[in-house]
Design an enzyme around this catalytic site. Sequence first.
Site, PDB file in Angstrom:
ATOM      1  N   GLU A   7     -43.585 -54.211 -26.922  1.00 29.03           N
ATOM      2  CA  GLU A   7     -43.000 -54.633 -28.202  1.00 29.03           C
ATOM      3  C   GLU A   7     -42.697 -56.126 -28.059  1.00 29.03           C
ATOM      4  O   GLU A   7     -41.666 -56.513 -27.495  1.00 29.03           O
ATOM      5  CB  GLU A   7     -41.722 -53.840 -28.499  1.00 29.03           C
ATOM      6  CG  GLU A   7     -41.948 -52.359 -28.670  1.00 29.03           C
ATOM      7  CD  GLU A   7     -42.649 -51.991 -29.965  1.00 29.03           C
ATOM      8  OE1 GLU A   7     -42.907 -52.902 -30.779  1.00 29.03           O
ATOM      9  OE2 GLU A   7     -42.967 -50.808 -30.161  1.00 29.03           O
ATOM     10  N   CYS A  65     -37.082 -59.258 -33.895  1.00 30.63           N
ATOM     11  CA  CYS A  65     -38.544 -59.387 -33.804  1.00 30.63           C
ATOM     12  C   CYS A  65     -39.162 -59.201 -35.187  1.00 30.63           C
ATOM     13  O   CYS A  65     -40.277 -59.667 -35.433  1.00 30.63           O
ATOM     14  CB  CYS A  65     -39.124 -58.400 -32.805  1.00 30.63           C
ATOM     15  SG  CYS A  65     -38.555 -56.710 -33.028  1.00 30.63           S
TER      16      CYS A  65
END
Length: 508
Positions: free
Chosen positions: A266, A300
């Site tokens: 990720e 993110c």
Amino acid sequence: MNFAKKEYEFLREIGLEYRNPGCYVNGAWKGSGPVVSSLNPADNQTIAEVAEASLQEYEEGMQACNEASKLWMQVPAPKRGEIVRQIGDALRAKLQQLGQLVSLEMGKILPEGIGEVQEIIDMCDFAVGLSRQLNGSIIPSERPNHMMLEMWNPLGVVGVITAFNFPCAVLGWNACLALVCGNSVVWKGAPTTPLITIAMTKLVASILEKNNLPGSIFTSFCGGAEIGEAIARDTRIPLVSFTGSSRVGSMVHRIVSERFGKCLLELSGNNAIIVMDDANIQLATRAVLFAAVGTAGQRCTTCRRLLLHESIYQKFLGQLINAYKQVKIGDPLEKGTLLGPLHTAASRENFEKGIKIIKSQGGNILTGGSVIESEGNFVQPTIVEISSEANVVKEELFGPVLYVMKFKTLEEAIDINNSVPQGLSSSIFTSSPEVIFKWIGPRGSDCGIVNVNIPTNGAEIGGAFGGEKATGGGREAGSDSWKQYMRRSTCTINYGNELPLAQGIMFA
């Protein structure tokens, strides 16, 4: 020893002291590595101290964790789910304190800190139900008196390396699934959020102890890059989940792949919101504000690029700039604050450097663009008018900086959305069904998360979370992400007395 501030005393309610051992190995707390200070990003003063793990303690912990996995994988999955249910209940009991700690140590505002802990609770609930649904398939066989089926079995040990921006939620995405799937977990938390790592581990450890299970089923380390590298290189860990930058993620992937392990990555995001000419402007403005300013631009999934149709460009921009000027900046624990500090002094310096690069590449600062003089790491939320072709737009500046650009057609907007190396999240605001289905279709957004009329951030746990391209390709949390935490075997069973071969082959 007492905490430096009286308002830190709540930390004792979640098992923290001023000085804390930073690794939980073989059911015991240790820490013979360097002593580090956990800093409050609002004033850069010490909250508490942590003794990090040494490589010797890592090895001791991994040996015990590996052994514990052999026991844990034999516990029936619904019983494993019951343990995770208890972890969820323990989190509910300490929701406010843990949320306050996330806000204090990471710097996100209190509602977001509490929301992060709630996300783990939600993952626990999801995993409990999943523990009775780890189903395989029955496959018709072409051979008489034969049966084909799929079996899903645990991997053994799952390594989880998390980042500072979601210091415990990402653990929840991984650990809840890994545990119900029958794996032990080894966790390395972010070096700058060690108190969250310790508090979370103490809570999980208390549930294991209460149920007379080995503490080494859940092993954790506070430490730096050397512990992370040890996890990446360890052949006893068949799956490593890593959250962080694309640069470091690429290194982790290379190391794990060289030993034929599996990675869940990720990594960086460079997320865009497109606002069409038929969009609900008020709705879109609120969404962009949260997506770009929330968590001080350190998610993110933060919106970093805003693409506005040329016909609404000035109107929308005027409303957004006005909204930015009303954002309350300050102590993340104070009611009404919408923008807390960046996480570290280094993050603040990167913001300053980034603004200089933006200006050098033709960026026009419409609002913000400066560091706020204070003891903490506060910066102004910033909107920049800039070309989509500028090199800086292709990169992820981890802070509240929003690049604004205009477009004429949907096709042009999609091309701009897809033009960056990253592919995590994206969203479009429109009322047109035709536009919506083009956007989510094969010639639409190339991201792992493709939204309509909502922000790029704030994902629910029920769907698989992750992105494409330089975001890493990993999928965590909901949907069928659980399959990555297990190994699949295709089993063919002959219950007859003959030996027919597949494809009609005769071998006699």
